[in-house]
Every structure is written in structure tokens, then in C-alpha cells.
Write an enzyme that holds these catalytic residues in place. Structure first.
Site, short mmCIF file in Angstrom:
data_model
loop_
_atom_site.label_atom_id
_atom_site.label_comp_id
_atom_site.label_asym_id
_atom_site.label_seq_id
_atom_site.Cartn_x
_atom_site.Cartn_y
_atom_site.Cartn_z
N TRP A 100 -33.29 61.83 62.70
CA TRP A 100 -33.95 63.07 62.27
C TRP A 100 -33.93 64.11 63.36
O TRP A 100 -33.72 65.29 63.09
CB TRP A 100 -35.37 62.77 61.78
CG TRP A 100 -35.34 61.77 60.67
CD1 TRP A 100 -35.82 60.50 60.70
CD2 TRP A 100 -34.69 61.92 59.39
NE1 TRP A 100 -35.53 59.86 59.52
CE2 TRP A 100 -34.84 60.70 58.70
CE3 TRP A 100 -34.00 62.96 58.78
CZ2 TRP A 100 -34.33 60.50 57.41
CZ3 TRP A 100 -33.49 62.78 57.50
CH2 TRP A 100 -33.65 61.56 56.83
N ASP A 167 -42.01 67.50 63.94
CA ASP A 167 -41.70 66.95 62.62
C ASP A 167 -42.57 65.71 62.43
O ASP A 167 -42.35 64.68 63.06
CB ASP A 167 -40.20 66.58 62.57
CG ASP A 167 -39.83 65.86 61.27
OD1 ASP A 167 -40.69 65.63 60.41
OD2 ASP A 167 -38.63 65.51 61.14
N LYS A 191 -44.17 61.00 51.98
CA LYS A 191 -44.64 59.77 52.60
C LYS A 191 -46.18 59.72 52.40
O LYS A 191 -46.64 59.14 51.43
CB LYS A 191 -44.28 59.70 54.08
CG LYS A 191 -42.85 59.32 54.42
CD LYS A 191 -41.79 60.25 54.12
CE LYS A 191 -40.58 60.18 55.01
NZ LYS A 191 -39.37 59.73 54.31
C1 LIG Z 1 -39.06 62.08 60.15
C2 LIG Z 1 -38.29 62.70 59.03
N1 LIG Z 1 -37.87 63.96 59.14
C3 LIG Z 1 -37.17 64.57 58.16
C4 LIG Z 1 -36.84 63.91 57.00
C5 LIG Z 1 -36.05 64.63 55.95
O1 LIG Z 1 -36.87 64.95 54.88
P1 LIG Z 1 -36.30 65.59 53.55
O2 LIG Z 1 -35.53 64.54 52.86
O3 LIG Z 1 -37.52 66.01 52.81
O4 LIG Z 1 -35.46 66.75 53.93
C6 LIG Z 1 -37.26 62.60 56.83
C7 LIG Z 1 -36.93 61.87 55.59
O5 LIG Z 1 -37.20 60.73 55.42
C8 LIG Z 1 -37.99 61.97 57.87
O6 LIG Z 1 -38.42 60.71 57.75
MG LIG Z 2 -35.97 61.49 65.33
#
Ligand SMILES: Cc1ncc(COP(=O)(O)O)c(C=O)c1O
Ligand SMILES: [Mg+2]
Ligand SMILES: Cc1ncc(COP(=O)(O)O)c(C=O)c1O
Ligand SMILES: [Mg+2]
Ligand SMILES: [Mg+2]
Ligand SMILES: [Mg+2]
Lengths: 354, 354
Positions: A100, A167, A191
Site C-alpha cells: 500500500w 493511511d 474494514k
Molecule cells: C492499508 C490499505 N490502503 C489502501 C487500500 C486500498 O483501498 P481501496 O481498495 O479502497 O482503494 C487498502 C485495501 O485493502 C489497504 O488495506
Molecule cells: Mg504499506
């Protein structure tokens, strides 16, 4: 059969929330219309949006502290871009804790200069980097509080004068933190907050308006904030269910109460992983996530029977992410302790019989 | 009391769709889990997404013609930006038919040169411009097929070699057109397709990849298409309900069948507006929308009683948009003819008694 839902997201939500959401799809609060057929400008939906926004700030302890809560579309992935668009003038720093963070870095690089302040890539992201120094001239430092895939979680946040962007997609509302240390928090709903389809953005108003570029309306936090998160048609259902889930959490006692339960769930599974020779944890002990426990089976010949037993018990969503393999037990707020108990029983039975 | 829902969007959806959606929020197709708690990578949801994508192409008659259907987040407003990002290299043309075109132009201007090829701003957008000439050197020509606010609709589309981009948010799936004339069609779900929270993008593959700029992942049609509309977590509920609504339309006989019903509804209200001296239509007769009928009351002293009668009859969402005033009856696919009948009866009663 009762299911035990360990899905990494979208994931389990409180039963009573799903029930109430289903009722609202038939008819919202006795108004003779479904939640999903009313105007977003109706007093009913405006009330829902306002409640969702104020519950988010209330749960985080950020009411009256100069923050705005927004419910946007696009997922956390859109925030990788939006955060940079709104805050990156010259140079930003990122802590790279895996997938991520890497995706966030990739999008931000289109906007300005990015430096990787620290990374745990050298060990396939099984730990959280520590003891790094943070340059003073960054527009912001970007963190991922919990890495959903690798099962690692920041236990302490860097002390710095640089604005912090975080994030929190996979651990928002799960543990007590001083959220006022952050200038921008974002989290996909799917989540701990609600169904897929909306993303919570909590932004400190005084960090906005400092970049010189022209930000397109839909990517501009100030535009969304100026319209109370209703610049365009919001994702009505996802906002409503998020509101219900936040209300559920508030009624339960808020983050302090759920943190205790989350810790009990995490302790239960991690002590089994440790004690049981058939299983080994993926993440470094001090960085283990209380949301996502990643582990492997040490004896491959037992994999089939373990999978079978899990299936028989109604366990869902235990496969590890393709980039790590093994297993991942996601234990978000709405997952009952009982479900972790069922899983741990299977793990320990396997040892006894093995 | 039974409601007659004339809301401009989000708006009425088929009763059976809302019922089925509610059931799925409790449990999806007997799998023991709710629609909103399963992984978007589960075979169940992947099946839903694939069905939604293929139904969209099937209903539009675009199967096997080199198009991709995507279900994105962000609303049609995000498409104002994305269409320009993906297609605008030097210069694009826009037909300005009001608010939505103006917003599209505003965002596209951040990306490149925009010329207004024609506009009906001179008469507060109460007609559709005609007889303009289209420069040959445009990257694309952007149209809004139906202006939701002013109640105007394009009955014929310009013949040109320039690629056509069309915002069909408020009349997608409502009337037969040769959709293969368009290179890019987009539509927020929240009128004829489903609940708020997803946007259908139908893009001809061979127009992609022609701009020199680096497009951020989330704004790149090619990225979404390459991942079968699952680059990141999709808005699960909105996609599911859109799929159900498209299936409902297909079972009914597709666009051909609904077009007939839509025309009957439109004829019913427009003939009342014309014949009844108490009401006057806003849009030029030949450009009147079969989706949104905009009209005014000519005798202000009757406004209160008209509003009261509508309320008594369970009529919802009849107020005109703040930029036009008066009334707007939105008659999307799922609105029964009966509801228009109820409204027209009130209008004609008012004349008799007046
Ligand atoms: C820590 C984290 N950031 C970002 C995302 C991406 O999220 P999205 O699919 O809503 O774009 C996720 C998806 O699981 C995640 O776990
Ligand atoms: Mg990360
Ligand atoms: C024709 C048209 N285009 C664009 C939009 C904006 O859609 P959204 O609110 O999903 O961004 C609307 C909204 O009603 C519309 O009617
Ligand atoms: Mg062990
Ligand atoms: Mg327009
Ligand atoms: Mg008249």
C-alpha cells in the site's frame, strides 16, 4: 451454518448493522421510501451525512479541533493521489511498509518529488522500520498505520514537525491514538467502518490551500469540505451503513472499548501461533498487527486437513494475500471473539492429533 | 401511503430490485454471508461484476464491438475530469447545454484547450443548439445527451468524424440509439441504472493510449479496463444493485420495451402541460426530455393548493432545481405510468376547479 468471517476487506460488519441496512433498503425510517431512492438533498439524507461526519470526528476525539470529516468515493487508492495533489508542493517523504505504501508512492511521484524515508522491503516487509531520521523540509510524511497484507502495524508514530499523513484503511477506529497528531487521515470504509464504496478523509483545515497547482474540483479537499461532503452525489448506501457502524461503536463504548476486545482477539491467536509448532507467524513480534494476523503452516502435509477443518467450521476468508501466501486472519472490530476461538481450537486440535 | 417518486436522482428503482437488494444485504444467494461482507475477490462478487459489465454492453448493443464496460467510483463528476485526462491531447469541443456541460468544460480546461462549439446559454438553456459546425481537428466532441436540470434532450446527434464523448447520466438505457457512434459514454448510476455510488463508463478500446501525459492509475481507463474494473475495491453494493436493475430491464424486453413506456409517460405529462393553461413547459417543444419534464405554474395563487394536493397524493421530489425553479417531474425507467397519471389528474383537477 454460522460463518466465521475473517475476510480482509470487504469484511464482517455488526449483524445488527446489516439488519438495519437491509430494512432501510426497503424503507428508511418509516418515510415510505427506500434509502436508495431518495434525493441526496433530502432532509433525511442530509441528516445521515451530517451524523456520519460528526460521529467520525467524535470517535476520533477531533471535534472542535479544526478538522473536517469527508466521505468520498474512489477508495483509499484515490487518496494516494489526492493527498499528494492537495499537499505536495516540492517534496514529500514516505515510509515504505509494503504494497500500500508502494502504491501511494507511485501515484505521488506523478505529482512531485518523493523520498523513501525508510523501508522494510529488505525483508519482504515483515517488520516496521524504526530509528530513521526525518528531513525537516518535507511537505509531509506519509505513513500506513497498518499493513493489511503483511500483518504489520505501527505501534509508535514518529515525532516530527513535518505534517503527518496516514493511511489508516485497515485499523481506523480499532485502537486509541492521539489522532490530533495527524494532519490528514484517510481510510477506505470496507474494514472497520462500513461496506465498500466510500472513504473517510479527516483533514486538518489549516493544511489546505498551500499548494500552487490548480487542483481539479473532484480531487480538491477544500471543494468537498466547502460543500459539506456533498459536492456531487455521495455514495448514499455506503455512507448510511458507515454511519450505523460508527453509531454501533459509539454505543459499545467507542474506541477504548473495542480496543480491549481487539487486543483479546489478537492475544488469543498470536499466543496459539507462537505455542503451536505447526504454525509460525510472518510479522516481527513487536510489529504484529492486532487487525491482520499473518501466519504459515510449518508442516505442508497438514495444510489440506487444516483447510478442510476450517471449511467445516464455517471459516471464511483465511487465505493469505497472493504476495505473502500462507494464512491471514483479519479480526476487524465486528469480528466476535468467539470466531477467533473457533479458529484457535482447530489450530490446537491439529497439534494434538498431529 | 404509496409514494409516487419523481425524484431527479437518486431516484426510484424497480420495487423487486430494492427487495432483492435488501435480501442480499442480509444474505447473498444462500451463501451464509451478506453481500457487503464478502471479499470483492470472491467468486460470488467477481461473478456479479462480470454480469454487470456484460449486461451493460448487451443492453447497449455493444457486445463484441471493441468496447469495455467499467463500473467506477466518483460519480459522473469524476468523469468530467477523467474523460479529458484520457482523451485530450490538444483541443476538445463541448456543446454547452447547461450546468452539467459547464462543469465538464470547467474540469477539462485544467487539462487542455476547450472550445465551446455551441451553446444555449443565451436562453437559459431551454433548448438544444443545432446547425453548428464542428471543427475537424478536435480530439473529441463532448455532449450531454439529457440535461437533467433544464429538461432538454438531444434527439439527434451530430454527424462528425471527431470521436464522440457523451454524458448519458440521466437518460442511459431509456431510448434506442446507435450507441456504436460513441467512443466514450459515461453515466452516474443514480437515475436509470442503480443507486448512487457507481458510474458506468463504456469506452471504445481503440481510443485509449493516445495522449502523451502520464495518467494517474485511478484516473486511467486503461488501468481499470486491464483489471476488469477491479483495480481497487469496487463499490460492491452499487454494482450489485445496478446489475439487478439491468437484469430487470433485460427481462422486460430491453431498451426497446422501456422506450415505449417512457414515451407514453412523457406524452401524458407534456400534453397536460400544453393543454392546461395553469401550467407552461420550460423547454422548447422539440427538445423536451422524456426523462425530466420541467414546467411552471402560470398562476402563482394556485401554487400552494397544487403543492398541497401533490403532498396528499404521496408525490415526492417534484420541486424544480434551484437554478430553474418551478417543477420537474423526473420519469426514469422505474417510474410507473400510474404515477404520472396521478400527477396529471391533480393538474387537470386544478384547472377544472380553478
Ligand atoms: C492499508 C490499505 N490502503 C489502501 C487500500 C486500498 O483501498 P481501496 O481498495 O479502497 O482503494 C487498502 C485495501 O485493502 C489497504 O488495506
Ligand atoms: Mg504499506
Ligand atoms: C447529466 C448529469 N451529468 C452529471 C451529473 C453529476 O453526477 P454525480 O453527482 O454522480 O457526479 C448529473 C447529476 O445529476 C447529471 O444529471
Ligand atoms: Mg508456532
Ligand atoms: Mg449539460
Ligand atoms: Mg399549458
Amino acid at each position: 451454518m454460522k460463518k466465521h468471517n475473517f475476510s480482509a476487506g470487504p469484511c464482517i460488519l455488526p449483524q445488527e448493522v446489516m439488519q438495519k441496512a437491509a430494512e432501510a433498503v426497503v424503507e428508511l425510517d418509516g418515510i415510505g421510501l427506500s434509502l436508495i431512492e431518495i434525493s441526496h438533498r433530502s432532509k433525511e439524507f442530509v441528516g445521515i451525512m451530517e451524523k456520519a461526519r460528526s460521529l467520525a470526528l467524535e470517535l476520533l476525539g477531533l471535534e472542535g479541533k479544526g478538522y473536517q470529516a469527508l466521505f468520498l468515493q474512489g477508495g483509499a487508492s484515490m487518496q494516494f493521489l489526492m493527498s499528494a495533489y492537495n499537499l505536495l508542493e516540492k517534496k514529500a517523504g514516505y515510509i515504505n511498509t509494503g504494497t500500500w505504501s508502494l502504491k501511494a508512492i507511485k501515484e505521488a511521484r506523478l505529482v512531485g518529488e518523493i523520498i523513501e524515508v525508510a523501508s522494510s522491503q529488505d525483508q519482504n516487509f515483515n517488520y516496521i522500520p524504526k530509528g530513521y531520521s526525518i528531513p525537516n523540509d518535507l511537505d509531509y510524511l506519509h505513513l500506513t498505520s497498518n499493513n493489511t497484507i503483511f500483518g504489520t502495524q505501527l505501534k509508535e508514530f514518529p515525532k516530527t514537525n513535518v505534517p503527518l499523513v496516514c493511511d489508516m484503511s485497515s485499523d481506523i477506529f480499532s485502537r486509541q491514538l492521539d489522532f490530533s497528531k495527524f494532519d490528514l487521515i484517510y481510510a477506505g470504509a470496507q474494514k472497520n467502518m462500513g461496506p465498500a464504496g466510500t472513504t473517510l478523509v479527516v483533514v486538518k483545515e489549516d493544511i489546505l490551500g498551500k499548494v500552487s497547482r490548480k487542483v481539479p474540483s473532484m480531487l480538491d479537499y477544500a471543494v468537498h469540505a466547502g460543500k459539506d461532503s456533498m459536492f456531487n452525489t455521495p455514495p448514499v448506501f455506503a455512507v448510511y451503513v458507515s454511519m450505523l457502524t460508527m453509531q454501533w461503536l459509539k454505543d459499545l463504548g467507542g474506541i477504548a472499548a473495542i480496543e480491549e476486545i481487539n487486543e483479546r482477539k489478537a492475544n488469543l491467536i498470536y499466543s496459539e501461533i507462537e505455542l503451536n509448532p505447526i504454525f509460525s507467524g510472518f510479522a516481527a513480534k513487536e510489529d504484529r498487527s492486532i487487525m491482520n494476523a499473518t501466519f504459515n503452516i510449518t508442516d505442508d502435509s497438514l495444510k489440506e486437513i487444516f483447510d478442510e477443518k476450517c471449511k467445516e467450521a464455517g471459516i471464511n476468508g483465511l487465505n493469505g494475500h497472493r504476495s505473502v501466501g500462507g494464512y491471514r486472519a483479519s479480526m476487524y472490530n465486528a469480528l466476535p471473539l468467539e470466531s477467533v476461538g473457533v479458529l484457535v481450537d482447530i489450530m490446537s486440535d491439529l497439534e494434538k492429533k498431529g
